[in-house]
Scaffold this active site. Sequence first.
Site, PDB file in Angstrom:
ATOM      1  N   CYS A  17       0.840  -0.998   0.132  1.00  0.00           N
ATOM      2  CA  CYS A  17      -0.048  -0.140   0.146  1.00  0.00           C
ATOM      3  C   CYS A  17       0.946   1.312   0.172  1.00  0.00           C
ATOM      4  CB  CYS A  17      -1.138   0.010   1.218  1.00  0.00           C
ATOM      5  SG  CYS A  17      -2.438   1.011   0.823  1.00  0.00           S
ATOM      6  N   HIS A  42      -3.657  -5.098   0.646  1.00  0.00           N
ATOM      7  CA  HIS A  42      -3.061  -5.201   1.843  1.00  0.00           C
ATOM      8  C   HIS A  42      -3.056  -7.041   2.077  1.00  0.00           C
ATOM      9  CE1 HIS A  42      -2.666  -1.518   4.277  1.00  0.00           C
ATOM     10  NE2 HIS A  42      -3.503  -1.175   3.300  1.00  0.00           N
ATOM     11  N   GLU A  73      -1.501  -8.740   4.218  1.00  0.00           N
ATOM     12  CA  GLU A  73      -1.717  -8.808   5.717  1.00  0.00           C
ATOM     13  C   GLU A  73      -3.022  -9.107   6.224  1.00  0.00           C
ATOM     14  OE1 GLU A  73      -2.415  -4.731   6.111  1.00  0.00           O
ATOM     15  OE2 GLU A  73      -1.248  -5.849   4.512  1.00  0.00           O
TER      16      GLU A  73
END
Length: 244
Positions: free
Chosen positions: A116, A211, A213
Amino acid sequence: MSQPQPPLIGISTYQEEARWGVWTLPAALVPAGYPRLVRRAGGLAALLPPGDPETAAATVARLDGLVIAGGADIAPARYGAEPHPRTGPPALDRDAWELALIEAALGARVPLLGICRGLQLLNVALGGTLVQHLDGHSGPPGVFGRHEVTPVPGTLLGTALPEPVAVPTYHHQAVDRLGRGLTVSAYAEDGTIEAVELPDAPAFTLAVQWHPEAGEDTRVMDALVAAARGTAPAGVRPPGGTMS
């Protein structure tokens, strides 16, 4: 015979005032999803608090791979622009630290993954510019949105993710003018650049706008950890080389 040590992957963090127990103090923070994703991909996670840019090279020299995490908007002055009304307050110390980390990783041939803000910062580090506001790439405040991205075949990302995928997303800025040497390796349905890579870099250099994660798909981090081990999945192009 002893097993080889997992590669050490540094993750940039940011300084915020945080509260825990009886304490309210400045803290070096990053969402727990980042080290969790590194561990799931087979790496060891090391959190890198913001520091003096002059120490970035020595920091990166201890690492096998580097993740530049998401977060605050980059100061528009870094790419020669005036702030848009919707651009958030800058984190000047963090900008300087992470730009130094990126420069050090590129110079030391340390595999690099931007996430990002990390994609945007890589683009700015290489002379690119940003769109300072766009809609439709996040949920409500504090909630990830989700949309489909389409990888470009033949790229590092296209090898790791060979099919269109729905990804967790939370951003309102994106690449405008592409930085020197960067190649686009994924797009959103509205044409927004969703991943870039540096094909002529001496080491794996990839950045994604979403993202990973915050999701369950480890393949982007798998690719970084493989590069940090000195291995790569079948078909991944060595930096500056041709597809095997």
